[in-house]
Design a protein around this motif. Structure first.
Motif, PDB file in Angstrom:
ATOM      1  N   LEU A 294       0.790  -1.165  -0.154  1.00 13.39           N
ATOM      2  CA  LEU A 294      -0.036  -0.134  -0.055  1.00 13.39           C
ATOM      3  C   LEU A 294       0.666   1.232  -0.092  1.00 13.39           C
ATOM      4  O   LEU A 294       0.635   1.956  -0.643  1.00 13.39           O
ATOM      5  CB  LEU A 294      -0.866  -0.125   1.165  1.00 13.39           C
ATOM      6  N   HIS A 314      -6.393   0.287  -1.469  1.00 10.56           N
ATOM      7  CA  HIS A 314      -6.379  -0.771  -0.419  1.00 10.56           C
ATOM      8  C   HIS A 314      -6.732  -2.310  -0.767  1.00 10.56           C
ATOM      9  O   HIS A 314      -5.953  -3.192  -0.430  1.00 10.56           O
ATOM     10  CB  HIS A 314      -7.245  -0.295   0.630  1.00 10.56           C
ATOM     11  N   SER A 318      -4.234  -5.326  -1.246  1.00  5.60           N
ATOM     12  CA  SER A 318      -4.428  -6.515  -0.441  1.00  5.60           C
ATOM     13  C   SER A 318      -4.563  -7.717  -1.397  1.00  5.60           C
ATOM     14  O   SER A 318      -4.297  -9.027  -1.084  1.00  5.60           O
ATOM     15  CB  SER A 318      -5.858  -6.400   0.377  1.00  5.60           C
TER      16      SER A 318
END
Length: 367
Positions: A294, A314, A318
């Motif tokens: 990130l 985000h 992920s």
């Protein structure tokens, strides 16, 4: 000047053995030898001649710093009949006040690494970053440790470190930043110009490289070091014998180099155990975790570029396990797509297409 002196003594053309000197291949005058220096500075004074010969010895400051020496001669030739070699680098330093950069090529198979990035642009986990900071501390205070604190008698000069981990995780950038923020040039060795199939040539190329780097306080960076520092094998033929000799020679030269030597490899297990044991530090560069990915996304996307409203960094950080090199390529692709549209906004489609391209390079399929 030497030619004019000889002409004053000789009535006809010819050699003047007492003054020494040899003819150059391109230079048509006399090139001075050790005998020339002895004749001009000591003439027939034997005691003074003996003292002057020490100027050309390997233990003299000139020899240790590679400033002045006599060329190697065939066996049986008098030592002082070798040409006097004055370091071109030293001459340039005296004339210009600056050390010239070596020219990349077969005689110096290394290119200087430079970067516009700062430490803030290097995203690593805490443990790896702390080890890198420890290395920076050695670069800043190593001389104090060895000379002022007297450890030069106890430990070998220089520092040797192994960077290992998957490609694209920051090994090359770390080497560049260490040089940038400690004021040392970083040279990446081009192994394609070093390694030779001819017996003895690899050692010769390495010797010339280390001799050039000696006393310069350079950082030597061996990328994809497996090609040179790979494991030694059992001797089955002459090729194995000489390959093992190359590894032994390289081990000796790296141990005697007074600066920083960095080996970078994707697989630590490929490096010969003798090197691994003698290196002061092993620094692992793992694949970035979610938090680091990130940070990479936010730091690599330019300030002038805005992610579209549907872009969820985000979620992307992920969902997709990517390295810093991957993310840089993806952002470059997405920004070019935005520029071609005349926009300053990158879309989710741009990023996903960039991710798909990076996956395809490694034979993966984006789901």
């Amino acid at each position: 000047m030497i030619d004019q002196s000889v002409e004053q003594v000789l009535s006809a053309s010819g050699d003047f053995p007492r003054i020494g000197g040899v003819r150059g291949k391109n230079f048509r005058g006399i090139l001075p030898t050790g005998e020339t220096a002895l004749f001009l500075l000591a003439a027939g004074n034997l005691e003074k001649r003996v003292q002057l010969q020490k100027l050309f010895g390997v233990e003299h400051l000139f020899g240790r710093k590679a400033v002045l020496w006599l060329e190697d001669l065939p066996q049986g030739e008098p030592a002082m009949s070798g040409r006097i070699i004055l370091s071109k680098e030293f001459v340039d330093l005296c004339l210009t006040g600056q050390r010239p950069k070596p020219r990349f090529g077969i005689n110096f198979p290394a290119q200087q690494l430079e970067t516009l990035q700062d430490w803030e642009d290097l995203v690593l986990n805490e443990m790896t970053m702390q080890q890198v900071r420890d290395l920076e501390t050695w670069l800043q205070y190593g001389d104090v440790l060895l000379q002022d604190w007297g450890l030069a008698k106890k430990i070998k000069p220089g520092f040797r470190v192994l960077f290992h981990g998957p490609p694209g995780t920051g090994k090359t950038l770390t080497a560049s930043l260490l040089g940038k923020f400690t004021g040392r040039p970083v040279y990446r060795i081009d192994l394609s110009l070093v390694v030779s199939k001819y017996i003895g040539e690899t050692e010769k190329n390495l010797a010339h490289l280390f001799n050039t780097a000696e006393n310069k306080d350079w950082i030597l960076f061996f990328d994809e070091a497996d090609a040179l520092f790979g494991k030694r094998t059992s001797v089955r033929d002459a090729h194995d014998k000489y390959a093992n000799q190359e590894v032994s020679f390289l081990l000796q030269r790296t141990e005697n180099y007074a600066g920083l030597v960095i080996l970078a490899t994707n697989f630590k297990s490929n490096i010969d155990d003798s090197f691994a044991r003698r290196f002061q530090s092993h620094i692992y560069f793992p694949l970035p975790r979610y938090e680091e990915r990130l940070r990479l996304w936010h730091s690599i996307i330019p300030e002038k570029v805005k992610p579209g409203t549907q872009v969820d960094l985000h979620h992307i950080a992920s969902q997709y396990e990517l390295t810093g090199a991957h993310i840089t390529n993806i952002v470059q692709y997405a920004c070019l797509q935005a520029i071609s549209r005349g926009e300053s906004t990158i879309t989710e489609t741009d990023l996903l297409e960039g991710i798909r391209n990076e996956y395809a390079k490694e034979g993966k399929v984006l789901k």
